[in-house]
Design a protein around this motif. Structure first.
Motif, PDB file in Angstrom:
ATOM      1  N   ALA A  70      32.717  78.291  74.637  1.00 31.32           N
ATOM      2  CA  ALA A  70      32.556  76.899  74.201  1.00 31.32           C
ATOM      3  C   ALA A  70      32.496  76.810  72.682  1.00 31.32           C
ATOM      4  N   LEU A  71      31.839  77.768  72.039  1.00 27.57           N
ATOM      5  CA  LEU A  71      31.776  77.773  70.567  1.00 27.57           C
ATOM      6  C   LEU A  71      33.146  78.012  69.950  1.00 27.57           C
ATOM      7  N   VAL A  72      33.914  78.924  70.545  1.00 26.67           N
ATOM      8  CA  VAL A  72      35.245  79.233  69.994  1.00 26.67           C
ATOM      9  C   VAL A  72      36.165  78.034  70.146  1.00 26.67           C
ATOM     10  N   GLU A  73      36.080  77.341  71.262  1.00 26.05           N
ATOM     11  CA  GLU A  73      36.981  76.219  71.522  1.00 26.05           C
ATOM     12  C   GLU A  73      36.567  74.937  70.811  1.00 26.05           C
ATOM     13  N   ARG A  74      35.354  74.907  70.273  1.00 26.57           N
ATOM     14  CA  ARG A  74      34.879  73.723  69.552  1.00 26.57           C
ATOM     15  C   ARG A  74      35.637  73.611  68.227  1.00 26.57           C
ATOM     16  N   PRO A  75      36.022  72.406  67.802  1.00 26.65           N
ATOM     17  CA  PRO A  75      36.721  72.258  66.518  1.00 26.65           C
ATOM     18  C   PRO A  75      35.827  72.682  65.347  1.00 26.65           C
ATOM     19  N   GLY A  76      36.439  73.145  64.290  1.00 25.29           N
ATOM     20  CA  GLY A  76      35.690  73.557  63.104  1.00 25.29           C
ATOM     21  C   GLY A  76      35.228  74.997  63.173  1.00 25.29           C
ATOM     22  N   TYR A  77      36.054  75.870  63.739  1.00 25.25           N
ATOM     23  CA  TYR A  77      35.718  77.299  63.846  1.00 25.25           C
ATOM     24  C   TYR A  77      35.618  77.887  62.437  1.00 25.25           C
ATOM     25  N   SER A  78      34.503  78.553  62.146  1.00 29.82           N
ATOM     26  CA  SER A  78      34.280  79.107  60.812  1.00 29.82           C
ATOM     27  C   SER A  78      33.686  80.509  60.941  1.00 29.82           C
ATOM     28  N   GLU A  79      33.382  81.112  59.800  1.00 29.46           N
ATOM     29  CA  GLU A  79      32.759  82.440  59.820  1.00 29.46           C
ATOM     30  C   GLU A  79      31.379  82.391  60.451  1.00 29.46           C
ATOM     31  N   ALA A  80      30.641  81.326  60.200  1.00 34.12           N
ATOM     32  CA  ALA A  80      29.309  81.192  60.801  1.00 34.12           C
ATOM     33  C   ALA A  80      29.426  81.092  62.322  1.00 34.12           C
ATOM     34  N   THR A  81      30.419  80.353  62.790  1.00 36.98           N
ATOM     35  CA  THR A  81      30.639  80.241  64.227  1.00 36.98           C
ATOM     36  C   THR A  81      31.025  81.582  64.811  1.00 36.98           C
ATOM     37  N   SER A  82      31.880  82.321  64.109  1.00 37.11           N
ATOM     38  CA  SER A  82      32.300  83.631  64.628  1.00 37.11           C
ATOM     39  C   SER A  82      31.111  84.588  64.720  1.00 37.11           C
ATOM     40  N   ARG A  83      30.168  84.482  63.777  1.00 35.93           N
ATOM     41  CA  ARG A  83      28.968  85.318  63.861  1.00 35.93           C
ATOM     42  C   ARG A  83      28.130  84.944  65.084  1.00 35.93           C
ATOM     43  N   GLN A  84      28.018  83.634  65.351  1.00 35.58           N
ATOM     44  CA  GLN A  84      27.275  83.189  66.532  1.00 35.58           C
ATOM     45  C   GLN A  84      27.946  83.678  67.811  1.00 35.58           C
TER      46      GLN A  84
END
Length: 173
Positions: A70-84
């Motif tokens: 769900a985090l990967v598919e959410r718009p606005g993927y960033s480095e912080a998201t990739s860490r999560q």
């Protein structure tokens, strides 16, 4: 001669890639490796989806893998998201990578020999902090001091002047 060149010239599939795994734990570990190596979000999402669809789901908490998806598919993927996403995927594996060797046994075959997945090493360019500035300043001071000392402590006569004087004494005698 042509018969010898056929095996070399004929295009084939890469032998390094085997069959895709059918174990969710292995596919989840591969998704973590993709994140650590800076892969695109669509590659990570594809690997996570493969992990969710794999027939053998032992060793993985699928709820955490779905959260990561769900985090990967959410718009606005960033480095912080990739860490999560990486944290969630590692937590879904229980903190233990499937490729890690058993305790007291050396790593063999496809095992990595470690339970740690390091992020990609990105070295900063230029002066990134106060320590770098101090080192640049000390280097400049050492260079300036060396040039000043070489000028200050040079001998009073040059070699050319000494040779010229020596030739004058030989001609006079």
């Amino acid at each position: 001669m042509a018969a010898l060149l056929i095996p070399v010239a004929a295009p084939g599939s890469a032998w390094a890639h085997g069959e895709e795994s059918d174990q969710s734990a292995v596919l989840t570990e591969q998704a973590v490796a993709l994140i650590a190596n800076g892969a695109a979000e669509d590659q990570v999402a594809e690997r996570i989806e493969d992990a969710l669809m794999a027939p053998h789901k032992e060793g993985v908490t699928l709820a955490k893998v779905r959260e990561a998806q769900a985090l990967v598919e959410r718009p606005g993927y960033s480095e912080a998201t990739s860490r999560q996403v990486k944290v969630l995927l590692l937590a879904s594996l229980g903190g233990k990578l499937p490729s890690a060797p058993q305790a007291g046994r050396p790593a063999t075959a496809e095992e990595t020999g470690t339970t740690v997945v390091l992020d990609e090493l990105r070295l900063p360019r230029g002066i990134s902090d106060g320590g770098d500035a101090v080192l640049v300043g000390l280097g400049a001071a050492a260079l300036g001091g060396g040039l000043w000392l070489s000028h200050r402590l040079r001998p009073p006569h040059t070699i050319r002047r000494l040779e010229h004087r020596d030739r004058g004494h030989r001609e006079a005698s």
